[in-house]
Scaffold this motif. Sequence first.
Motif, PDB file in Angstrom:
ATOM      1  N   ALA A 126      -9.666   5.068 -44.088  1.00  0.00           N
ATOM      2  CA  ALA A 126      -8.656   5.876 -44.776  1.00  0.00           C
ATOM      3  C   ALA A 126      -8.327   5.462 -46.198  1.00  0.00           C
ATOM      4  O   ALA A 126      -7.792   6.266 -46.968  1.00  0.00           O
ATOM      5  N   ALA A 127      -8.580   4.213 -46.570  1.00  0.00           N
ATOM      6  CA  ALA A 127      -8.048   3.709 -47.849  1.00  0.00           C
ATOM      7  C   ALA A 127      -8.730   4.347 -49.063  1.00  0.00           C
ATOM      8  O   ALA A 127      -9.927   4.566 -49.031  1.00  0.00           O
ATOM      9  N   PRO A 128      -7.975   4.630 -50.120  1.00  0.00           N
ATOM     10  CA  PRO A 128      -6.539   4.375 -50.312  1.00  0.00           C
ATOM     11  C   PRO A 128      -5.626   5.440 -49.693  1.00  0.00           C
ATOM     12  O   PRO A 128      -4.439   5.448 -49.951  1.00  0.00           O
ATOM     13  N   ILE A 149     -10.931  -0.836 -42.756  1.00  0.00           N
ATOM     14  CA  ILE A 149     -11.454  -2.160 -42.397  1.00  0.00           C
ATOM     15  C   ILE A 149     -11.027  -3.219 -43.416  1.00  0.00           C
ATOM     16  O   ILE A 149     -10.813  -4.375 -43.059  1.00  0.00           O
ATOM     17  N   ALA A 150     -10.876  -2.811 -44.674  1.00  0.00           N
ATOM     18  CA  ALA A 150     -10.527  -3.762 -45.747  1.00  0.00           C
ATOM     19  C   ALA A 150      -9.005  -3.856 -45.856  1.00  0.00           C
ATOM     20  O   ALA A 150      -8.343  -2.875 -46.210  1.00  0.00           O
ATOM     21  N   PHE A 151      -8.479  -5.055 -45.590  1.00  0.00           N
ATOM     22  CA  PHE A 151      -7.018  -5.226 -45.525  1.00  0.00           C
ATOM     23  C   PHE A 151      -6.335  -4.861 -46.848  1.00  0.00           C
ATOM     24  O   PHE A 151      -5.355  -4.116 -46.865  1.00  0.00           O
ATOM     25  N   ASP A 175     -11.645  -3.301 -37.951  1.00  0.00           N
ATOM     26  CA  ASP A 175     -12.980  -2.695 -37.975  1.00  0.00           C
ATOM     27  C   ASP A 175     -12.935  -1.521 -36.985  1.00  0.00           C
ATOM     28  O   ASP A 175     -12.688  -1.724 -35.792  1.00  0.00           O
ATOM     29  N   PRO A 176     -13.157  -0.293 -37.461  1.00  0.00           N
ATOM     30  CA  PRO A 176     -12.973   0.867 -36.575  1.00  0.00           C
ATOM     31  C   PRO A 176     -13.779   0.790 -35.281  1.00  0.00           C
ATOM     32  O   PRO A 176     -13.306   1.260 -34.243  1.00  0.00           O
ATOM     33  N   VAL A 177     -14.955   0.177 -35.322  1.00  0.00           N
ATOM     34  CA  VAL A 177     -15.739   0.144 -34.080  1.00  0.00           C
ATOM     35  C   VAL A 177     -15.083  -0.757 -33.024  1.00  0.00           C
ATOM     36  O   VAL A 177     -15.397  -0.677 -31.850  1.00  0.00           O
ATOM     37  N   ALA A 192     -16.901   8.504 -44.292  1.00  0.00           N
ATOM     38  CA  ALA A 192     -17.686   7.305 -44.024  1.00  0.00           C
ATOM     39  C   ALA A 192     -18.084   6.546 -45.292  1.00  0.00           C
ATOM     40  O   ALA A 192     -18.277   7.154 -46.348  1.00  0.00           O
ATOM     41  N   PRO A 193     -18.230   5.204 -45.161  1.00  0.00           N
ATOM     42  CA  PRO A 193     -18.800   4.458 -46.279  1.00  0.00           C
ATOM     43  C   PRO A 193     -20.212   4.992 -46.538  1.00  0.00           C
ATOM     44  O   PRO A 193     -20.955   5.252 -45.588  1.00  0.00           O
ATOM     45  N   CYS A 194     -20.557   5.186 -47.805  1.00  0.00           N
ATOM     46  CA  CYS A 194     -21.838   5.844 -48.106  1.00  0.00           C
ATOM     47  C   CYS A 194     -22.395   5.340 -49.426  1.00  0.00           C
ATOM     48  O   CYS A 194     -21.759   4.538 -50.110  1.00  0.00           O
TER      49      CYS A 194
END
Length: 440
Positions: A126-128, A149-151, A175-177, A192-194
């Motif tokens: 979701a970030a930001p 995942i990144a705090f 971590d979503p998984v 998604a990260p891409c």
Amino acid sequence: MSKSKKNKGFVSKKQTSTFDFSSLLTYCSQDEILKFKEGLKGKAVSSLILNPLIYTAKRLEEAFPDLKKDKDDPLLYRFVKEEGRMGKTLEHFAGGFYILDPSSGVISSYLTNLLPKDFVSLDLCAAPGGKTIAMDLRRPDGLYLANDIAFDRALEINKNAQRLALGNILTLSIDPVKLSLPSLFDLVILDAPCSGSGMIRKEPKMASDWSMDKVTRLLPIQENLLEKAYECTKKNGIIAYSTCSLSLEEDEDQVKAFIKRHPDIQVIPVEPREGMVLGKDGLGYHMIPGIYDGEGIYFVLLRKTQGDAYKFTSSKDARIYNDYLMSLDYKDNSYLVTRFYQDFANLPFIAPGMKVYDKSEHPKCEYDHSYCKVCDDIEKVELDRQSALQYVQGNEVKVDSSIADELVILTYQNMRLGLGKNIKGKVKNYLPKGLRANLY
Ligand SMILES: C[S@@+](CC[C@H](N)C(=O)[O-])C[C@H]1O[C@@H](n2cnc3c(N)ncnc32)[C@H](O)[C@@H]1O
């Protein structure tokens, strides 16, 4: 297709910005490819989404007459990105709007009428906060879990939710998984990260960072995240999958393989807007700079038609605060949130809603800044623009001397800025140091 065949025609090491990104647009016509090449020479387009909970279209349009209103989306306004000036205005600070890429804002506009009342949404990456916040500004009845995942990036979601006074966003960082939740959600957002090739005009660094290796490395991550999205979505719920990649592998191919693994997944048809390019095999849409008036985003809306229709367990620990918010004790603090369910009790939230107390922010103020955005038991004092600008810089401001000597919320055009203590017409500034800024 085998990995070696997929890589054909690409250098496996990092590409330089001389790589011809138009070669990725195999789903575009020649005319569209020419527009893309031309578009890359132009400037990136930015936009804002109005926060109708605290600002009005009329006031926004009066204050910023150069904004270009989107013809399909009543909340979206485009502007030329000039050194982040819109992000440095008092109206932005006060939560009047959220700045995001216009293509990013589109996805939620399609989802607005597809979700039941009081739906519950989970954003896995979701970030930001862009996709969740854009959705929330359109559908404030929803409850939103926003994870990243990144705090440090997840903290930004909470900062944005706080600025916009969104008491229905619960932020977490895991971590979503590793998220362990039943098939609960009406909506799962997976941005998604891409490889980022859609953002090369806005962020030229993305072009030099791009490589086919990067694409290949991200494919299993996207696949695992799609599986997690499937697991968390309830029967008849929606998965909104998006990337900022122009590559088929991360977009249509990823979706095609997902549907093959889960034949109950159906593509939700959407009416394309000007400049949207239909994905290969009718799987989703691409927004591409030069063709669409925004940066590059691929999206598809998917419905899960089988599985559990799980019901939430209401939380005994949440207490009524007012008509809209509940009070919830979490770790050593209290939070105000629109709803909370027992099913979330074991999740590692950074902030499940708006924080009430914070002894560390300001030694003389027991409340967290967040509280001033949603509380209904502290007196409000309206400032003129000049005083409001002084206040957000961290200065003491003068107010009407007839106002009682007490804790007050300073407002500008009824938008809440922060807390202060009035003493004989002079307000001591309680705005946290990290939020103080020189604004326009
Ligand atoms: C495209 S960005 C999300 C943007 C966000 N949805 C928005 O609209 O503002 C993708 C996010 O995925 C996260 N991410 C990176 N690697 C990841 C991984 N291996 N698993 C899950 N999330 C990851 C990043 O921290 C990043 O915030």
